[in-house]
Design an enzyme around this catalytic site. Structure first.
Site, PDB file in Angstrom:
ATOM      1  CG  HIS A   1       5.316   0.031 -12.793  1.00  0.00           C
ATOM      2  ND1 HIS A   1       4.780  -1.217 -12.716  1.00  0.00           N
ATOM      3  CD2 HIS A   1       5.412   0.461 -11.509  1.00  0.00           C
ATOM      4  CE1 HIS A   1       4.541  -1.525 -11.442  1.00  0.00           C
ATOM      5  NE2 HIS A   1       4.917  -0.524 -10.703  1.00  0.00           N
TER       6      HIS A   1
ATOM      7  CG  HIS B   1       9.101  -1.994  -9.491  1.00  0.00           C
ATOM      8  ND1 HIS B   1       8.966  -2.216  -8.146  1.00  0.00           N
ATOM      9  CD2 HIS B   1       7.982  -1.330  -9.873  1.00  0.00           C
ATOM     10  CE1 HIS B   1       7.801  -1.721  -7.724  1.00  0.00           C
ATOM     11  NE2 HIS B   1       7.194  -1.174  -8.752  1.00  0.00           N
TER      12      HIS B   1
ATOM     13  CG  HIS C   1       3.961   2.818  -6.521  1.00  0.00           C
ATOM     14  ND1 HIS C   1       5.261   2.606  -6.127  1.00  0.00           N
ATOM     15  CD2 HIS C   1       3.733   1.921  -7.513  1.00  0.00           C
ATOM     16  CE1 HIS C   1       5.791   1.630  -6.845  1.00  0.00           C
ATOM     17  NE2 HIS C   1       4.891   1.184  -7.694  1.00  0.00           N
TER      18      HIS C   1
ATOM     19  CD  GLU D   1       9.119  -2.552  -2.806  1.00  0.00           C
ATOM     20  OE1 GLU D   1       9.920  -1.905  -2.125  1.00  0.00           O
ATOM     21  OE2 GLU D   1       9.320  -2.840  -3.986  1.00  0.00           O
TER      22      GLU D   1
ATOM     23  CG  HIS E   1       3.317  -3.714  -2.991  1.00  0.00           C
ATOM     24  ND1 HIS E   1       4.469  -4.154  -3.613  1.00  0.00           N
ATOM     25  CD2 HIS E   1       2.590  -3.103  -3.970  1.00  0.00           C
ATOM     26  CE1 HIS E   1       4.443  -3.811  -4.882  1.00  0.00           C
ATOM     27  NE2 HIS E   1       3.320  -3.166  -5.126  1.00  0.00           N
TER      28      HIS E   1
ATOM     29  CG  HIS F   1       1.520  -6.555  -7.254  1.00  0.00           C
ATOM     30  ND1 HIS F   1       1.330  -6.143  -8.540  1.00  0.00           N
ATOM     31  CD2 HIS F   1       1.786  -5.431  -6.541  1.00  0.00           C
ATOM     32  CE1 HIS F   1       1.484  -4.822  -8.618  1.00  0.00           C
ATOM     33  NE2 HIS F   1       1.760  -4.361  -7.402  1.00  0.00           N
TER      34      HIS F   1
HETATM   35 CU1  CUO Z   1       5.078  -0.699  -8.678  1.00  0.00          CU
HETATM   36 CU2  CUO Z   1       2.750  -2.515  -7.044  1.00  0.00          CU
HETATM   37  O1  CUO Z   1       3.778  -2.284  -8.630  1.00  0.00           O
HETATM   38  O2  CUO Z   1       4.593  -1.634  -7.154  1.00  0.00           O
END
Ligand code: CUO
Length: 695
Positions: free
Chosen positions: A197, A201, A226, A337, A352, A356
């Site tokens: 992960h 990113h 995802h 995102e 998104h 978080h």
């Molecule tokens: Cu990979 Cu929410 O964490 O995008």
């Protein structure tokens, strides 16, 4: 520069130039330690010309060295982006090295690691360097504080590395079976999953110079990667007798708690816990210049749904962007995102990322208790928390809703004229690499493997410091696909392999609509189909979803010399992004978990992407289904998730009815063995396919 990230690492001349004042008295002592042990010394002071020293770090330093860095907080990603831009703009590798060494001790370590790693991945002169796993840079974010304390203690007492034994992390570290969610801890806290992960990113940053952010279908890949995580997590829950993930509701208490028991490398404090039944609330954190309300998030969600239903989004100039085409998902991915490629940041917001943050600061939304962010703030820790999946369900629903506005594929569109799949079988290998008698049975078990934390533990003695983790694994297997090609000529097909549960969580037969959301893509590859009958054999270790096991764990059987060379992992194969191979299969269950294995062969001449050229020597191709190919187009023209990305055509309720002659499915059963096996390197070269061919 990524190792022992808090320890100064510089030549003596460099210290005179650059050492922050508080270290100055300690510098000679630290230096003599490094001076004795480092084989090669680089005089950075002579490389640090005035023009480099004049580069301003003010904006980067708006994030304090002890702040919990979060890519999801705009102030933080702007600061990281600034440093990334500086690194990318430096003229030579020497300049990069000198300036990075200078900056390293002046900026937030997590911000530094992110910007420096992203720069190495994206600069033309460094992009072929391999990055170490981030668990070796920030071991505290992966290994609990108690284990680290024990490991450090053992390193202090046993100064000879060969005397040290691995410290074992207990399996029930962050909970026990009184909490049902704890059954999934092995998935959420898996080292490889969290590494993947972080790396994903890093390869697909949401902010940065346009050339770095603009990658082929990055918005679509945000959705698909995802989406696959969610499918996998749901199936894993079913294997463990749990219901599927519920979306996070804006106004309901969050039942699931999470206590990470980790100490943060950066803040030096414990990662904050999230007790049960907290509610989302407005965030007003002056320390982060972060202020938004939950109503803002609801509004963004509504506006995105509105665009999906109208099939048109509005850009910043009020112009329409059509969504009802194959590019629509890419626009939506960037919008949801949101990355800097979002068509309209003011109107559609930053759903998104703010979600978080809303969760990451839920324990101190007004900065009353000077608490730093919880694990949801960081891509290398977010997947540990059960709420991650509930939040991503909110995100995934948007994408699925959009996909359902597209016309379902017709049977004709799905057909590959002249190609029939006539058989599919999977054979699992036992320890002796022999194909099991009972075909179509897969085997999983838990296994113990070691990771080395010494590169990330500052101010500790040299030599490996091993920690033993328990993780899921499986026997390797191979598919045999029988094909009949009646076209009379050699053709190439794209083979797409999925697996999905046969029953839903209420133990009822699944409809295809349900099954579709749980389709785990196991592999996708091109294969030659000669005229007449032929057989394709494909091994699990070649899966285009995963990265090899040995890139994550140490080989327990290898000799352990006392020097650092032991710790040089197989960097030539290290690509970083990709689902961990040991998590390729769901756990299954002791009595057997029934699934359906599905294969489709589509026409490669339609799927082939122009302009990717021939694969370069040493090119990273591992994990390409969920990570794409570095600096290239995504290697498949079909929408990601094809043929299950859209709604199913009317009148079709089962996988059997869905199938056209170029598809096939068989029932498979995943057995789980409770006994934990001691680590061995998975047989990633030694699986023999000879016996299968003879068969
Ligand atoms: Cu990979 Cu929410 O964490 O995008």
């Amino acid at each position: 520069l990524l190792y022992r990230i808090r320890e100064p690492r510089s030549s003596i001349h460099f210290f005179q130039f650059s050492q922050p004042r508080k270290y100055q008295t300690k510098a000679p002592q630290i230096l003599s330690r490094f001076g004795e042990q480092d084989g090669r010394r680089i005089d950075i002071s002579s490389m640090l010309r005035d023009d480099l020293l004049n580069i301003k770090l003010d904006e980067v330093q708006t994030v304090d060295r002890r702040d919990q860095f979060s890519l999801f907080v705009p102030k933080h990603h702007r600061a990281a982006n600034k440093l990334l831009e500086i690194f990318l703009g430096l003229k030579s590798v020497d300049d990069l090295m000198a300036f990075a060494a200078y900056a390293r001790e002046r900026v937030n370590p997590a911000l530094f690691a992110y910007a420096y790693s992203a720069a190495l991945l994206h600069r033309p002169d460094t992009k072929n360097l391999m990055l170490p796993p981030v668990s070796e840079i920030f071991p505290h974010n992966f290994v609990d504080a108690q284990t680290i304390a024990e490991a450090k203690e053992s390193a202090d007492i046993l100064s000879s590395p060969s005397d040290r034994v691995a410290i074992e992390i207990p399996q029930d570290l962050t909970g026990n079976d009184r909490d049902m969610e704890h059954r999934l801890a092995y998935f959420r806290e898996d080292l490889g999953i969290n590494l993947h992960h972080w790396h994903w990113h890093l390869v697909y940053p949401l902010d940065g110079p346009t050339a770095v952010v603009t990658k082929d279908r990055r918005g679509e890949l945000f959705y698909y990667m995802h989406h696959q995580v969610l499918a996998r997590y749901n199936v894993e829950r079913m294997c463990n007798g749990l219901d599927m993930v519920k979306r996070l509701e804006w106004d309901e208490a969050i039942e699931e708690a999470y206590f990470p028991m980790l100490n943060s490398d950066v803040s030096g404090r414990d990662w904050p816990s999230r007790p049960a039944n907290l509610r989302l609330t407005d965030i007003n954190r002056p320390d982060l210049q972060l202020s938004f309300s939950i109503d803002d998030l609801k509004r963004y969600e509504e506006r995105i749904y509105e665009a999906i239903h109208r099939k048109v989004a509005l850009d910043a100039n009020g112009q329409n962007i059509e969504l009802l085409n194959e590019q629509g998902i890419d626009v939506l991915g960037n919008m949801v995102e949101a990355s800097i490629l979002t068509p309209n940041a003011d109107y559609y917001g930053n759903l998104h990322n703010m979600g978080h943050s809303a969760i990451a600061y839920i324990h101190d939304p007004k900065f009353q208790y000077i608490q730093s962010a919880a694990v949801m703030s960081e891509t290398m820790t977010a997947m540990r928390d059960p709420v991650f999946y509930r939040w991503h369900k909110v995100i995934d629903q948007l994408f699925v809703e959009h996909k359902h506005t597209l016309t379902p594929y017709t049977a004709e569109e799905l057909t590959f004229g002249g190609i029939q799949v006539t058989g599919l079988e999977v054979c699992s290998y036992n320890d002796q690499q022999i194909c099991r008698q009972d075909r179509n049975v897969l085997q999983t078990y838990f296994m113990r493997s070691d990771i080395d934390m010494s590169r990330g533990l500052d101010f500790t003695p040299r030599g490996p410091i091993l920690v033993r983790v328990t993780h899921l694994s499986h026997d390797e297997y191979a598919f045999t696909i029988r094909v009949n090609n009646t076209t009379g000529r050699r053709v190439i097909g794209t083979v797409r392999i999925f697996i999905a549960p046969v029953v839903n969580n209420k133990r009822l037969p699944t409809t295809l609509a349900e099954q579709k959301t749980l389709m785990i893509e196991l592999d996708r590859f091109a294969a030659e189909l000669s005229p007449g009958a032929s057989t394709i054999v494909r091994r699990s270790i070649d899966s285009g979803v995963t990265i090899p096991f040995k890139q994550i764990f140490r080989d327990l059987n290898a000799n352990r010399p006392d020097d650092d060379s032991y710790r040089e992992f197989d960097s030539f194969n290290y690509c970083g992004c990709g689902w961990p191979h040991h998590m390729l299969l769901p756990k299954g269950s002791r009595g057997g978990f029934d699934m359906e294995l599905f294969v489709m062969i589509s026409d490669y001449s339609q799927d082939k992407v122009q302009g990717n050229g021939e694969p370069a020597l040493g090119e990273c191709k591992t994990g390409m289904i969920i990570c794409g190919l570095k600096d290239k187009f995504y290697p498949d023209r079909k929408p990601m998730g094809y043929p299950f990305d859209r709604a199913i055509r009317t009148g079709v309720n089962t996988l059997q009815n869905f199938m056209t002659p170029n598809m096939f499915s068989v029932p498979v059963r995943i057995m789980h063995d409770d006994q934990v096996r001691l680590g061995q390197v998975l047989a990633d070269q030694s699986v023999s396919i000879k016996d299968l061919n003879q068969d």
